[in-house]
Write a protein that holds these residues in place. Structure first.
Motif, PDB file in Angstrom:
ATOM      1  N   MET A 116       0.851  -1.179   0.000  1.00  0.00           N
ATOM      2  CA  MET A 116       0.000   0.000   0.000  1.00  0.00           C
ATOM      3  C   MET A 116       0.891   1.234   0.000  1.00  0.00           C
ATOM      4  SD  MET A 116      -3.212  -0.618   0.387  1.00  0.00           S
ATOM      5  CE  MET A 116      -3.929  -2.242   0.173  1.00  0.00           C
ATOM      6  N   ILE A 117       0.641   2.142  -0.887  1.00  0.00           N
ATOM      7  CA  ILE A 117       1.432   3.374  -0.817  1.00  0.00           C
ATOM      8  C   ILE A 117       0.963   4.163   0.399  1.00  0.00           C
ATOM      9  CG2 ILE A 117      -0.064   4.932  -2.149  1.00  0.00           C
ATOM     10  CD1 ILE A 117       2.463   5.943  -3.550  1.00  0.00           C
ATOM     11  N   PRO A 118       1.885   4.703   1.173  1.00  0.00           N
ATOM     12  CA  PRO A 118       1.438   5.643   2.203  1.00  0.00           C
ATOM     13  C   PRO A 118       0.823   6.838   1.463  1.00  0.00           C
ATOM     14  CG  PRO A 118       3.690   4.936   2.613  1.00  0.00           C
ATOM     15  CD  PRO A 118       3.316   4.464   1.231  1.00  0.00           C
ATOM     16  N   PRO A 119      -0.470   7.045   1.613  1.00  0.00           N
ATOM     17  CA  PRO A 119      -1.111   8.024   0.731  1.00  0.00           C
ATOM     18  C   PRO A 119      -0.569   9.432   0.965  1.00  0.00           C
ATOM     19  CG  PRO A 119      -2.598   7.353   2.479  1.00  0.00           C
ATOM     20  CD  PRO A 119      -1.407   6.457   2.568  1.00  0.00           C
ATOM     21  N   GLY A 152      -3.023   5.966  -4.126  1.00  0.00           N
ATOM     22  CA  GLY A 152      -4.087   6.783  -3.573  1.00  0.00           C
ATOM     23  C   GLY A 152      -3.541   8.009  -2.870  1.00  0.00           C
ATOM     24  N   THR A 153      -4.442   8.883  -2.513  1.00  0.00           N
ATOM     25  CA  THR A 153      -4.035  10.099  -1.809  1.00  0.00           C
ATOM     26  C   THR A 153      -4.908  10.314  -0.580  1.00  0.00           C
ATOM     27  OG1 THR A 153      -5.451  11.347  -3.320  1.00  0.00           O
ATOM     28  CG2 THR A 153      -3.086  11.346  -3.784  1.00  0.00           C
ATOM     29  N   ASP A 154      -4.417  11.158   0.294  1.00  0.00           N
ATOM     30  CA  ASP A 154      -5.066  11.410   1.569  1.00  0.00           C
ATOM     31  C   ASP A 154      -5.668  12.812   1.549  1.00  0.00           C
ATOM     32  OD1 ASP A 154      -4.623  10.171   4.658  1.00  0.00           O
ATOM     33  OD2 ASP A 154      -5.126  12.304   4.540  1.00  0.00           O
ATOM     34  N   HIS A 155      -6.849  12.961   2.151  1.00  0.00           N
ATOM     35  CA  HIS A 155      -7.497  14.280   2.104  1.00  0.00           C
ATOM     36  C   HIS A 155      -6.833  15.283   3.038  1.00  0.00           C
ATOM     37  CE1 HIS A 155      -9.528  12.397   5.543  1.00  0.00           C
ATOM     38  NE2 HIS A 155      -9.771  13.619   5.982  1.00  0.00           N
ATOM     39  N   ASP A 194      -0.929   0.658  -9.699  1.00  0.00           N
ATOM     40  CA  ASP A 194      -2.093   0.270 -10.496  1.00  0.00           C
ATOM     41  C   ASP A 194      -3.126   1.407 -10.468  1.00  0.00           C
ATOM     42  OD1 ASP A 194      -4.067  -0.932 -11.885  1.00  0.00           O
ATOM     43  OD2 ASP A 194      -4.459  -2.520 -10.420  1.00  0.00           O
ATOM     44  N   TRP A 195      -2.944   2.343 -11.372  1.00  0.00           N
ATOM     45  CA  TRP A 195      -3.718   3.590 -11.302  1.00  0.00           C
ATOM     46  C   TRP A 195      -5.215   3.390 -11.415  1.00  0.00           C
ATOM     47  CZ3 TRP A 195      -1.347   7.360  -9.138  1.00  0.00           C
ATOM     48  CH2 TRP A 195       0.042   7.473  -9.264  1.00  0.00           C
ATOM     49  N   LYS A 196      -5.623   2.343 -12.074  1.00  0.00           N
ATOM     50  CA  LYS A 196      -7.075   2.195 -12.201  1.00  0.00           C
ATOM     51  C   LYS A 196      -7.713   1.837 -10.860  1.00  0.00           C
ATOM     52  CE  LYS A 196      -8.256  -2.441 -13.557  1.00  0.00           C
ATOM     53  NZ  LYS A 196      -7.318  -3.518 -13.764  1.00  0.00           N
ATOM     54  N   ARG A 197      -6.894   1.488  -9.880  1.00  0.00           N
ATOM     55  CA  ARG A 197      -7.412   1.241  -8.543  1.00  0.00           C
ATOM     56  C   ARG A 197      -7.176   2.423  -7.603  1.00  0.00           C
ATOM     57  NH1 ARG A 197      -6.363  -4.199  -9.845  1.00  0.00           N
ATOM     58  NH2 ARG A 197      -8.096  -5.528  -9.180  1.00  0.00           N
ATOM     59  N   GLU A 198      -6.804   3.557  -8.153  1.00  0.00           N
ATOM     60  CA  GLU A 198      -6.474   4.698  -7.299  1.00  0.00           C
ATOM     61  C   GLU A 198      -7.641   5.066  -6.380  1.00  0.00           C
ATOM     62  OE1 GLU A 198      -5.294   8.206  -9.398  1.00  0.00           O
ATOM     63  OE2 GLU A 198      -5.011   9.360  -7.551  1.00  0.00           O
ATOM     64  N   ARG A 199      -7.318   5.342  -5.121  1.00  0.00           N
ATOM     65  CA  ARG A 199      -8.354   5.719  -4.157  1.00  0.00           C
ATOM     66  C   ARG A 199      -8.007   7.044  -3.486  1.00  0.00           C
ATOM     67  NH1 ARG A 199     -11.762   1.336  -3.253  1.00  0.00           N
ATOM     68  NH2 ARG A 199     -13.159   3.015  -2.620  1.00  0.00           N
ATOM     69  N   PHE A 200      -9.042   7.616  -2.872  1.00  0.00           N
ATOM     70  CA  PHE A 200      -8.881   8.865  -2.147  1.00  0.00           C
ATOM     71  C   PHE A 200      -9.589   8.673  -0.816  1.00  0.00           C
ATOM     72  CE2 PHE A 200     -10.654  13.314  -1.517  1.00  0.00           C
ATOM     73  CZ  PHE A 200      -9.468  13.844  -1.065  1.00  0.00           C
ATOM     74  N   THR A 201      -8.994   9.151   0.259  1.00  0.00           N
ATOM     75  CA  THR A 201      -9.565   8.832   1.573  1.00  0.00           C
ATOM     76  C   THR A 201     -10.973   9.391   1.774  1.00  0.00           C
ATOM     77  OG1 THR A 201      -8.322  10.694   2.474  1.00  0.00           O
ATOM     78  CG2 THR A 201      -7.424   8.501   2.856  1.00  0.00           C
ATOM     79  N   MET A 202     -11.406  10.314   0.899  1.00  0.00           N
ATOM     80  CA  MET A 202     -12.773  10.824   1.043  1.00  0.00           C
ATOM     81  C   MET A 202     -13.685  10.338  -0.072  1.00  0.00           C
ATOM     82  SD  MET A 202     -13.244  13.830   3.367  1.00  0.00           S
ATOM     83  CE  MET A 202     -13.704  15.153   2.289  1.00  0.00           C
ATOM     84  N   SER A 214      -6.995   7.166   7.537  1.00  0.00           N
ATOM     85  CA  SER A 214      -5.719   6.558   7.114  1.00  0.00           C
ATOM     86  C   SER A 214      -5.514   5.214   7.794  1.00  0.00           C
ATOM     87  CB  SER A 214      -4.547   7.459   7.475  1.00  0.00           C
ATOM     88  OG  SER A 214      -4.827   8.795   7.204  1.00  0.00           O
ATOM     89  N   ALA A 215      -6.021   5.108   9.011  1.00  0.00           N
ATOM     90  CA  ALA A 215      -5.822   3.875   9.774  1.00  0.00           C
ATOM     91  C   ALA A 215      -6.510   2.686   9.101  1.00  0.00           C
ATOM     92  CB  ALA A 215      -6.349   4.043  11.197  1.00  0.00           C
ATOM     93  N   LEU A 216      -7.497   2.975   8.269  1.00  0.00           N
ATOM     94  CA  LEU A 216      -8.244   1.899   7.609  1.00  0.00           C
ATOM     95  C   LEU A 216      -7.686   1.583   6.221  1.00  0.00           C
ATOM     96  CD1 LEU A 216     -11.834   3.300   8.337  1.00  0.00           C
ATOM     97  CD2 LEU A 216     -10.261   2.150   9.908  1.00  0.00           C
ATOM     98  N   TRP A 217      -6.706   2.376   5.796  1.00  0.00           N
ATOM     99  CA  TRP A 217      -6.196   2.350   4.413  1.00  0.00           C
ATOM    100  C   TRP A 217      -5.919   0.944   3.867  1.00  0.00           C
ATOM    101  CZ3 TRP A 217      -6.255   5.718   0.611  1.00  0.00           C
ATOM    102  CH2 TRP A 217      -5.328   5.656  -0.426  1.00  0.00           C
ATOM    103  N   PRO A 218      -5.235   0.067   4.600  1.00  0.00           N
ATOM    104  CA  PRO A 218      -4.885  -1.228   4.010  1.00  0.00           C
ATOM    105  C   PRO A 218      -6.094  -2.076   3.612  1.00  0.00           C
ATOM    106  CG  PRO A 218      -3.596  -0.831   5.972  1.00  0.00           C
ATOM    107  CD  PRO A 218      -4.656   0.218   5.935  1.00  0.00           C
ATOM    108  N   PHE A 219      -7.221  -1.889   4.299  1.00  0.00           N
ATOM    109  CA  PHE A 219      -8.369  -2.715   3.888  1.00  0.00           C
ATOM    110  C   PHE A 219      -9.462  -1.909   3.216  1.00  0.00           C
ATOM    111  CE2 PHE A 219     -10.742  -1.672   7.761  1.00  0.00           C
ATOM    112  CZ  PHE A 219      -9.743  -1.489   8.707  1.00  0.00           C
ATOM    113  N   SER A 220      -9.573  -0.625   3.575  1.00  0.00           N
ATOM    114  CA  SER A 220     -10.639   0.162   2.937  1.00  0.00           C
ATOM    115  C   SER A 220     -10.375   0.330   1.443  1.00  0.00           C
ATOM    116  CB  SER A 220     -10.777   1.530   3.610  1.00  0.00           C
ATOM    117  OG  SER A 220      -9.602   2.294   3.444  1.00  0.00           O
ATOM    118  N   THR A 221      -9.101   0.442   1.069  1.00  0.00           N
ATOM    119  CA  THR A 221      -8.790   0.593  -0.356  1.00  0.00           C
ATOM    120  C   THR A 221      -9.121  -0.662  -1.144  1.00  0.00           C
ATOM    121  OG1 THR A 221      -6.558  -0.102   0.188  1.00  0.00           O
ATOM    122  CG2 THR A 221      -6.906   2.250  -0.112  1.00  0.00           C
TER     123      THR A 221
END
Length: 928
Positions: A44-47, A84-87, A142-150, A461-468
């Motif tokens: 997981m990239i650190p967003p 992904g990126t972080d808000h 894998d850009w097609k899976r890119e996520r944003f924390t919001m 961010s704490a949920l990042w590894p599974f929420s993404t």
RNA sequence: GGGUGAUUAGCUCAGCUGGUCAGAGCACCGCCCUUACAAGGCGGGGGUCAUAAGUUCGAAUCUUAUAUCACCCA
């Protein structure tokens, strides 16, 4: 191919090709859900913050992650690097607020909804700087899976987690003392407060006893808080104050009376031993207030001005204005004993820089102890491993002393807390208003109002590894990639992020979020200073890739500064350090520089000399490839099963290649990218280029070499290069792809990209130890001739006649096999065995016991050779006496392992022979 | 105050389980534009491994103390 390596010409093009073809996706040709029998690999990239741009720390971290990702993808694992990126709640809100301020408005003019709309707009337009820059780094995300924390899915996960924690009583709302940022008007967590020592004062104040029997002196660094004092405390055993305990004090400037209490917490040695207690504005006092049931009087507003609980005179004053007024009033009343200069720790908000006030407010908290316990266990029992291992101590230290986590923030940008209030102050928690009404049977007659606060950014961010990966839904991604393999991160966010991911991951998936945590160091400037805008020593990775003119660099470093007075100094510094600006080094050189310095647990001092050296390495690889292609394209490389004959050099380089591959694999598996890169560098330059390519010329440019020999050499030349490219690809993706495209067809490989080729697998059967030994002999031979040549200023081009003496049968056989190569490489005219003792005056070199003699006639100065021999003899004698001392030590011989002793004996024998040979030579010269 | 890490060539750094481990790159000196590469080739000089004790046949490596520096926590 161009004569000089030009990174610019190749990088952009290849990235687009890779991305367009979907090579970064784990499911490009198979359905994720289908069981392919592959291992999975996921990072997981650190967003990064959406507001952010790529800095050196990112570039370093991304190099590590991309190298690991590419390595595993080539190994054949089903591999996902999740982008992904972080808000970044406060940070982003501040950025957009500044833009609005520049237009002469505040966010309050716009109102909450319009302001949030503005932020989304801003994100849409300027928020992808960093993802563009990640592409420049060659990051195979894998850009097609890119996520944003919001985004919608992640917001869903946040609500789910909040509601479930609430239902289990692990989230609660409470009135507590928090760290209050009076500029941002929000609570912040302990971690967001940076305490640093600053100059201040220590005010000693006289508090008169109510009974008129004198006064007590208390000392404080924040005199204004006295308006909220509700006690004075002394140590229970402090003899000086025994009779004060239980009395009351008339608190100056107010009409209140407060008690003198006794508490162990007070340090009798510190100050006067009497402490004023302000439960509403100090964390320690708050605890003490609770122990003693003291009233809690809040005297500050959200702006940190004095509120209406204070005497009228001070109301509305800012805290520092009030401080002055109070000190003056005390002084006027004769109640100021003295003022000392004092160094004190001042807490400031990490975003606003404002001095933080402990402040009593209603906030939401996560009850952390029940979550921390399994998170501690997971590291203790090895389910999660830190690399390097010692970081687990830091982790334990923090986890064992962890406090409840304040998760509410009084800002607008973020996940709104899913809690609703009715008119009576009852609180209902649920995913949305409708769910709340349904669950609690509230009809429309009851109006509900959602909590105004948002969640701490780190909550999502704490949920990042599974929420993404789609949680709370059961998705193929979750199934395939969770738990992820490794988290690559800096130590600075172990507490903010790593620990919280572990707690949340375990709580909601029952599994650890990652099996390993690779903690890397910080990138500093060449002097070891932290890079920062205010110091003007920041390097932009993109500038290292593309290059930058001096003037542009100066402009960049000195614009938009917080302290414009620094600009002159920074300009001077920059002009001195980068006289000609920064040349374009290219992404591969930058990545290689990071990789080869990625030793565990150590910061990197970024030195321009290093990156320049590795740019040169790229050039070396480039030109070596040019040579190989010139000699293989359009030639018979033995791909048609025709007979091939392999030379010593061929067998040697293939052997060394296997060994290098093993070394690279072992290093990558243990996160030693530095060793992997070092092995690649040394093999490529010191062995493949310096020796093998040169030796290949003696076959390819030799008309008397057979077709089978030439085929063997061409075959080896191209095969070794092709493997080397795959070996280096994870670290240097662009140059290896560019060259591989031309090389692959020559070895009969069909494939669109090196990215998806298998990673080299060393074959021990291909290691020919005899060839390695013989090659070593050949190298010693050549080196000996070169040393003599260089030592006597003999022109490099002058062909020499060499005589050999004292050779064994094996020396003779070796010479016979390799004569052509030796002649070519050492630039010899002839090699002749000397069968009698009638050697002419010569300069000597040794290969084992064999003597290489170069006749001196007309070439060499006798005195100089004598001097050289003497020097050599001396150093060998020194070595011998050291060895003899060791071997005559009874303890060594009897206690050291036999092997070691035998080895030392052998060394001694060899050196003695060498010495004998040298002495003979010297005698010969002297007798002349 | 507690914790962690570092100290090896002029500079930036490797050195894995104690035994060819005293190394690399840059910088420096000398020679060379040899048909892959001068962003190069060949050769060379340079270090008491911070200090002191200890363990060991043997220590850059293990132990302890000291000094200096850096970072984290209070």
């Amino acid at each position: 191919m161009e004569k000089t390596y030009n990174p610019h010409a190749i990088e952009q093009r290849w990235y687009e090709t890779w991305e367009e073809n979907g090579y970064f996706s784990p499911d490009m040709d198979t359905d994720l859900a289908s069981d392919s029998g592959q291992d999975s690999y996921c990072i997981m990239i650190p967003p990064p913050n959406v507001t952010g741009s790529l800095h050196m720390g990112h570039a370093f971290q991304d190099t590590i992650m991309d190298a690991l990702t590419r390595y595993h993808r080539m190994k054949g694992d089903k591999t996902l690097w999740q982008p992904g990126t972080d808000h970044a709640g406060i940070a982003t809100q501040m950025v957009v607020e500044r833009i609005i301020n520049a237009e002469g408005k505040t966010r309050h003019d716009l109102g909450r909804e319009a302001f949030i709309e503005k932020i989304w707009d801003w994100k849409a337009h300027s928020g992808n700087t960093i993802t563009r820059q990640l592409r420049r780094m060659g990051a195979s995300l894998d850009w097609k899976r890119e996520r944003f924390t919001m985004d919608e899915g992640l917001s869903e996960a946040v609500k789910e987690v909040f509601v479930r924690l609430y239902e289990e009583d692990l989230i609660y709302r409470g009135k507590r003392l928090v760290n209050w940022d009076p500029v941002l008007h929000t609570a912040v967590s302990d971690l967001e407060v940076i305490s640093e020592e600053e100059n201040g004062h220590f005010w000693h104040m006289r508090y008169p006893l109510s009974d008129g029997g004198g006064y007590i002196i208390v000392a404080t660094t924040r005199p204004e808080t006295m308006l909220g004092d509700t006690a004075v405390a002394v140590h229970p055993d402090d003899e000086r104050y025994q009779d004060m305990i239980g009395k009351t004090i008339k608190l100056p400037l107010t009409d209140r009376e407060i008690p003198v209490i006794a508490d162990d917490y007070v340090d009798p040695e510190f100050g006067t031993g009497c402490v004023k207690i302000t439960p509403a504005h100090d964390f320690n006092d708050y605890d003490m207030g609770k122990r003693h049931n003291l009233p809690i009087i809040n005297i500050l507003t959200v702006d940190a001005a004095i509120n209406n609980n204070a005497p009228e005179k001070y109301r509305g004053m800012d805290r520092y204005e009030a401080r002055k007024a109070i000190v003056k009033d005390l002084d006027d009343a004769g109640l100021l004993e003295k003022i000392d200069e004092h160094r004190l720790m001042v807490p400031r908000g990490d975003r606003s820089g404002a001095v933080i006030e402990p402040y009593l407010t209603d906030q939401w908290y996560v009850k952390i102890a029940p979550l921390a316990e399994p998170a501690i266990k997971a590291v203790e029992n090895g389910d999660i491993r830190f690399v390097p291992d010692n970081w687990k101590n830091t982790y334990f230290e923090w986890m064992n002393n962890i406090e409840d986590w304040c998760i509410s923030r009084q800002i607008w940008w973020g996940h709104r807390i899913p809690a609703w209030y009715d008119g009576n102050g009852n609180v209902y928690v649920g995913k949305d208003e409708q769910a709340v009404r349904q669950q609690h049977k509230l009809d429309d007659s009851i109006s509900l109002k959602q909590d105004e606060d948002v969640l701490d950014t780190w909550f999502s961010s704490a949920l990042w590894p599974f929420s993404t990966l789609g949680w709370p839904d059961k998705t193929p991604e979750l199934d395939t990639f969770y738990p992820t393999n490794v988290l690559v991160t800096g130590f600075d966010i172990i507490f903010f992020w790593v620990a919280r991911m572990i707690m949340m991951g375990l709580k909601f998936t029952g599994e650890v979020p990652f099996k390993e945590v690779y903690v890397h160091g910080l990138v500093r400037d060449s002097h070891g200073h932290k890079m920062s805008k205010s110091k003007g020593n920041v390097l932009d990775p993109i500038d290292l890739i593309d290059g930058i003119e001096l003037e542009t660099l100066v402009e960049k470093r000195t614009s938009g500064m917080m302290q414009p007075q620094m600009a002159k100094k920074i300009e001077k510094q920059t002009r001195k350090e980068f006289k000609d600006g920064i040349p374009a080094f290219g992404t591969d050189a930058l990545r290689f520089t990071f990789a080869i310095q990625a030793t565990t647990g150590r910061d990197i001092k970024f030195d321009m000399g290093r990156i320049e050296g590795y740019r040169n390495f790229c050039n070396k690889l480039w030109n070596a490839s040019r040579y190989v292609l010139m000699n293989t394209e359009g030639h018979d490389c033995g791909m048609d099963n025709d007979e091939m004959e392999f030379s010593l050099a061929d067998k040697w380089i293939i052997s060394r290649l296997q060994q290098t591959e093993q070394q690279v694999i072992d290093s990558l598996n243990t996160y030693r990218l530095d060793r992997a890169a070092q092995a690649i560098y040394e093999f490529t330059w010191n062995e493949y280029c310096d020796w093998y390519l040169e030796l290949s010329k003696s076959v390819l440019n030799n008309d008397s070499a057979s077709a089978a020999q030439q085929r063997g050499t061409r075959n080896t030349l191209i095969r070794a290069l092709e493997s080397l490219l795959r070996l280096a690809h994870p670290i240097m993706p662009f140059i290896t792809e560019e060259i591989w495209q031309r090389v692959a067809p020559l070895v009969g490989i069909q494939g669109d990209t090196i990215m998806l080729q298998p990673f080299p697998e060393p074959q021990s059967a291909q290691v020919d130890q005899d060839a390695v030994d013989e090659m070593n002999w050949l190298q010693q031979f050549v080196l000996g001739v070169r040393q003599i040549r260089s030592g006597y200023d003999i022109k490099p081009g002058k062909p020499l006649n060499v005589l050999l003496a004292n050779g064994s049968d094996s020396d003779k056989a070796r010479l016979q096999r390799n004569e052509t190569m030796l002649i070519k490489l050492a630039r010899l005219e002839s090699i002749t065995w000397l069968d009698d003792d009638n050697a002419p005056e010569s300069a000597t070199a040794l290969v084992g016991e064999m003597q290489i003699l170069i006749p001196m006639a007309g070439l060499i100065d006798i005195d100089a050779e004598r001097e050289r021999l003497n020097k050599e003899i001396e150093s060998n004698q020194g070595f011998i006496s050291k060895l003899e001392a060791k071997l005559s030590n009874e303890n060594f011989v009897s206690r050291a392992p036999e092997q070691v002793v035998a080895h030392e004996r052998q060394k001694l024998a060899e050196t003695q022979n060498k010495l004998k040979s040298l002495t003979e030579q010297l005698e010969k010269l002297s007798s002349l």
